[in-house]
Design an enzyme around this catalytic site. Sequence first.
Site, short mmCIF file in Angstrom:
data_model
loop_
_atom_site.label_atom_id
_atom_site.label_comp_id
_atom_site.label_asym_id
_atom_site.label_seq_id
_atom_site.Cartn_x
_atom_site.Cartn_y
_atom_site.Cartn_z
CB THR A 1 -0.89 0.03 1.26
OG1 THR A 1 -1.62 -1.20 1.34
CG2 THR A 1 -1.85 1.21 1.21
CE LYS B 1 -4.72 -1.53 1.96
NZ LYS B 1 -5.05 -2.77 2.61
CE LYS C 1 2.22 1.60 4.85
NZ LYS C 1 1.64 0.95 3.71
P1 NAP Z 1 5.87 -6.29 7.45
O1 NAP Z 1 5.57 -7.59 8.13
O2 NAP Z 1 6.49 -5.18 8.24
O3 NAP Z 1 6.84 -6.61 6.20
C1 NAP Z 1 7.44 -5.59 5.47
C2 NAP Z 1 8.38 -6.21 4.46
O4 NAP Z 1 8.96 -5.17 3.66
C3 NAP Z 1 9.54 -6.97 5.09
O5 NAP Z 1 9.83 -8.09 4.28
C4 NAP Z 1 10.68 -5.93 5.01
O6 NAP Z 1 11.96 -6.50 5.00
C5 NAP Z 1 10.37 -5.30 3.67
N1 NAP Z 1 10.98 -3.98 3.50
C6 NAP Z 1 10.60 -2.82 4.10
N2 NAP Z 1 11.37 -1.80 3.68
C7 NAP Z 1 12.24 -2.32 2.78
C8 NAP Z 1 13.28 -1.76 1.99
N3 NAP Z 1 13.57 -0.45 2.02
N4 NAP Z 1 13.97 -2.59 1.19
C9 NAP Z 1 13.68 -3.91 1.14
N5 NAP Z 1 12.72 -4.51 1.86
C10 NAP Z 1 12.01 -3.72 2.66
O7 NAP Z 1 4.57 -5.68 6.77
P2 NAP Z 1 3.28 -6.41 6.14
O8 NAP Z 1 2.20 -6.42 7.16
O9 NAP Z 1 3.69 -7.66 5.46
O10 NAP Z 1 2.86 -5.28 5.06
C11 NAP Z 1 3.50 -5.15 3.80
C12 NAP Z 1 2.66 -4.21 2.93
O11 NAP Z 1 1.34 -4.75 2.78
C13 NAP Z 1 2.50 -2.80 3.51
O12 NAP Z 1 2.46 -1.85 2.48
C14 NAP Z 1 1.13 -2.89 4.20
O13 NAP Z 1 0.53 -1.61 4.33
C15 NAP Z 1 0.38 -3.81 3.24
N6 NAP Z 1 -0.73 -4.56 3.83
C16 NAP Z 1 -0.62 -5.22 5.03
C17 NAP Z 1 -1.72 -5.91 5.55
C18 NAP Z 1 -1.68 -6.66 6.87
O14 NAP Z 1 -2.75 -7.01 7.40
N7 NAP Z 1 -0.51 -6.93 7.45
C19 NAP Z 1 -2.92 -5.94 4.82
C20 NAP Z 1 -2.99 -5.29 3.61
C21 NAP Z 1 -1.90 -4.60 3.11
P3 NAP Z 1 12.71 -6.92 6.38
O15 NAP Z 1 12.25 -8.31 6.67
O16 NAP Z 1 14.15 -6.80 6.08
O17 NAP Z 1 12.27 -5.92 7.43
#
Ligand code: NAP
Length: 317
Positions: free
Chosen positions: A101, A176, A244
Amino acid sequence: MQAARPERIGFIGLGIMGRSMALNLMRRGFHVTVWNRTRARMEPLLAAGARGASSPKEAAREADVVITIVTDSPDVEQVILGPEGVIEGARPGTVVIDMSTISPAVTRRIAAQLAERGIDMLDAPVTGGDVGAREGTLSIMVGGKAEVLERCRPVLEAMGRTIVHMGDHGMGQLCKLCNQVIVALNLLAMSEGLAFAAKAGVDLEKMLAVVRAGAAGSWALDNLAPRVLRGDYRPGFMVRLQQKDLRLALDAAGQMNLPLPGTSLVHQLLASVEAYGGGDDGTQALVQVLERLGNVRIGPHSKEVERWAMEGSTPTG
Ligand code: NAP
């Protein structure tokens, strides 16, 4: 002639969402090459049979489709356009699907830069939470060319159940943000309902059982309220990520002179969760703000309840 189903997937970002989504692709028979910034997070996928890459560029090199699901706009820019990024490895004809997102404007900029190299992009953010990612039941809202979506539909169907083309680049991200506005207000509705019940001495389990089945039913009540009752504040969706998204929504609304008073309120209340050190907690931690405001105990093990217990005062409710 219809293009062949893409088979080889480069998958970048194995966080809460990405790791389950990559596993679902593998279960559907796609050949998946993964890359994650923190290498240890690649291990479970490698153990399940994925190939590992040493950079986003390498993950893209052999891929028909590259999927990114990382945190925020600068992170997507970095893994796609940065040094050792996807753009350096992808061939013309490759499709990049960003499922994070992020800002609609940044999405359009990335799509334009990829297009200069003959690489198509879809913005395909998701909703359905960690549960939807695990179960392969995400809703996916897609921006970009309709024919590119049709080519990639089997890939998206491995991760989601409802897939809707919203329009050109950025329209998936705008949809979204609509979702996030509604999610935020459902979260507040759940939290206020639980606070009211707790203070009035209504049995919370019974209240949820009957209310969930009626007009007040919601994803938050089904999936987050039970976590609150168990005192489970581990993240399905982290507070800092919700913040965010609300910043993105409020920025976009501000540019249109559209007041979103409820969304602003939730954004401010979640700032209190962050101020108490809960940015990495799940968004259900919003109930802890209402506990503080109303001097009421809702969940059994919230941080605030633990602090009250240490200080020897007794919350009412
Ligand atoms: P998360 O568990 O914090 O995972 C974030 C991922 O992004 C990790 O693999 C992290 O790597 C990687 N990352 C962040 N910054 C980076 C960079 N500069 N370079 C390379 N890798 C990077 O978050 P998540 O919940 O999976 O969410 C991911 C996305 O999906 C977000 O945009 C969120 O808003 C969206 N989303 C989440 C949900 C939910 O329920 N969780 C639902 C819908 C949408 P590291 O492992 O090295 O930290």
